[in-house]
Scaffold this active site. Structure first.
Site, PDB file in Angstrom:
ATOM      1  N   GLY A  20       0.770  -1.250   0.000  1.00 56.87           N
ATOM      2  CA  GLY A  20       0.000   0.000   0.000  1.00 56.87           C
ATOM      3  C   GLY A  20       0.798   1.295   0.000  1.00 56.87           C
ATOM      4  CB  SER A  21       4.290   2.301  -0.716  1.00 55.32           C
ATOM      5  OG  SER A  21       4.517   2.004  -2.061  1.00 55.32           O
ATOM      6  CG  ASN A  22       2.040   3.251  -5.805  1.00 57.23           C
ATOM      7  OD1 ASN A  22       2.405   4.303  -6.330  1.00 57.23           O
ATOM      8  ND2 ASN A  22       2.693   2.105  -5.949  1.00 57.23           N
ATOM      9  CB  ILE A  97      -7.519 -10.930 -13.536  1.00 57.69           C
ATOM     10  CG1 ILE A  97      -6.075 -11.440 -13.525  1.00 57.69           C
ATOM     11  CG2 ILE A  97      -8.001 -10.515 -14.916  1.00 57.69           C
ATOM     12  CD1 ILE A  97      -5.106 -10.663 -14.346  1.00 57.69           C
ATOM     13  CG  LEU A  98     -10.621  -5.683 -11.624  1.00 60.06           C
ATOM     14  CD1 LEU A  98     -10.438  -4.195 -11.932  1.00 60.06           C
ATOM     15  CD2 LEU A  98     -11.528  -5.882 -10.412  1.00 60.06           C
ATOM     16  CG  ASN A 112      -2.402  -1.411 -12.982  1.00 60.65           C
ATOM     17  OD1 ASN A 112      -2.347  -1.454 -11.746  1.00 60.65           O
ATOM     18  ND2 ASN A 112      -1.638  -2.181 -13.751  1.00 60.65           N
ATOM     19  CG  HIS A 114       3.246  -2.885 -14.920  1.00 60.74           C
ATOM     20  ND1 HIS A 114       2.895  -4.055 -14.262  1.00 60.74           N
ATOM     21  CD2 HIS A 114       4.311  -3.197 -15.692  1.00 60.74           C
ATOM     22  CE1 HIS A 114       3.714  -5.018 -14.641  1.00 60.74           C
ATOM     23  NE2 HIS A 114       4.582  -4.527 -15.506  1.00 60.74           N
ATOM     24  CG  ASP A 150       0.388  -5.443 -16.444  1.00 62.40           C
ATOM     25  OD1 ASP A 150      -0.337  -4.845 -15.639  1.00 62.40           O
ATOM     26  OD2 ASP A 150       1.146  -6.373 -16.103  1.00 62.40           O
ATOM     27  CD  GLU A 179       5.493   1.671  -8.837  1.00 60.73           C
ATOM     28  OE1 GLU A 179       4.399   1.532  -8.274  1.00 60.73           O
ATOM     29  OE2 GLU A 179       6.301   0.729  -8.966  1.00 60.73           O
TER      30      GLU A 179
HETATM   31  C1  GAR Z   1       4.021  -1.391  -7.200  1.00 58.78           C
HETATM   32  O1  GAR Z   1       5.366  -1.463  -7.590  1.00 58.78           O
HETATM   33  C2  GAR Z   1       3.105  -1.493  -8.405  1.00 58.78           C
HETATM   34  O2  GAR Z   1       3.602  -0.860  -9.541  1.00 58.78           O
HETATM   35  C3  GAR Z   1       3.064  -2.980  -8.604  1.00 58.78           C
HETATM   36  O3  GAR Z   1       2.946  -3.515  -7.302  1.00 58.78           O
HETATM   37  C4  GAR Z   1       3.636  -2.638  -6.398  1.00 58.78           C
HETATM   38  C5  GAR Z   1       2.689  -2.300  -5.272  1.00 58.78           C
HETATM   39  O4  GAR Z   1       3.356  -1.589  -4.271  1.00 58.78           O
HETATM   40  N1  GAR Z   1       1.948  -3.357  -9.424  1.00 58.78           N
HETATM   41  C6  GAR Z   1       2.008  -4.310 -10.340  1.00 58.78           C
HETATM   42  O5  GAR Z   1       2.995  -5.001 -10.535  1.00 58.78           O
HETATM   43  C7  GAR Z   1       0.722  -4.517 -11.131  1.00 58.78           C
HETATM   44  N2  GAR Z   1       0.952  -5.248 -12.315  1.00 58.78           N
HETATM   45  P1  GAR Z   1       2.536  -0.827  -3.150  1.00 58.78           P
HETATM   46  O6  GAR Z   1       1.527  -1.844  -2.588  1.00 58.78           O
HETATM   47  O7  GAR Z   1       3.553  -0.439  -2.129  1.00 58.78           O
HETATM   48  O8  GAR Z   1       1.850   0.344  -3.766  1.00 58.78           O
END
Ligand code: GAR
Length: 194
Positions: A20-22, A97-98, A112, A114, A150, A179
């Site tokens: 969950g950092s994003n 996957i939705l 999304n 990536h 993706d 990101e």
């Molecule tokens: C992030 O690096 C995101 O880009 C990736 O998962 C990580 C989640 O980090 N997503 C994918 O690979 C989707 N295909 P977070 O939970 O700390 O945000």
């Protein structure tokens, strides 16, 4: 997506599966003075997702997406999002996957992030594969979600040079920092194009 009228903010839901950092970054973005987003829901594919701590800390409503009953769950989530006027879904480390039906119901309103320069390195373990292939650059991408993994239209991308000695783990940290800069920018860009 509908125009922003007056000072009305855009209601968004963030979907997560893990750290969950994003999500945390988008919460901070939503709290900025001039922010134009209201982060109304965090939808998680797991009760145990570490990122839920950010939702709790900030009193954001949580919905658990039960993947054992995917279609029923999707229907319930859709109902809740629609009745709360959610206009944009941001997938942030959402590893499920939705269904096509769900995506169609929210057409053009699911995005999304990536950790690669799409269309290259779709799927998992991007940094390991990038290092193995001796790539010179990597980065991250925000794109619209369509029925293929993706693969939707790219909204914005950020690129960095890979340095000698960079490992997959170093890259994952560097790209994560990117990101956190890119996701808010992507949302801003979407707004500008309305
Ligand atoms: C992030 O690096 C995101 O880009 C990736 O998962 C990580 C989640 O980090 N997503 C994918 O690979 C989707 N295909 P977070 O939970 O700390 O945000």
């Amino acid at each position: 997506m509908g125009k922003l009228i007056g000072n009305k903010k855009l209601n968004i839901a963030v979907f997560i599966s893990g750290r969950g950092s994003n999500l945390n970054n988008l919460i901070k973005f939503s709290k900025k003075k001039k922010s134009f987003i209201n982060l109304i829901f965090v939808v998680s594919s797991s009760k145990a997702a570490r990122g839920l701590v950010y939702a709790k800390k900030n009193n954001i409503k949580i919905i658990i997406f039960n993947y054992k009953k995917k279609l029923t769950s999707e229907r319930n989530v859709l109902k809740i999002l629609n009745s709360n006027k959610i206009k944009l879904i941001c997938l942030a480390g959402f590893m499920k996957i939705l269904s096509i039906k769900f995506i169609r119901n929210f057409k053009g309103k699911i995005i999304n992030i990536h950790p690669s320069l799409l269309p290259r390195y779709k799927g998992l373990n991007t940094h390991e594969r990038v290092i193995k292939n001796n790539e010179k650059f990597t980065g991250c991408t925000v794109h619209f979600v369509n029925k293929n993994l993706d693969s939707g239209k790219i909204i914005i991308q950020k690129k960095i040079k890979i340095k000698k000695g960079d490992t997959a783990s170093i890259l994952s940290k560097k790209v994560l920092t990117l990101e956190h800069q890119l996701y808010p920018k992507a949302i801003k860009k979407l707004f500008a194009s309305l």
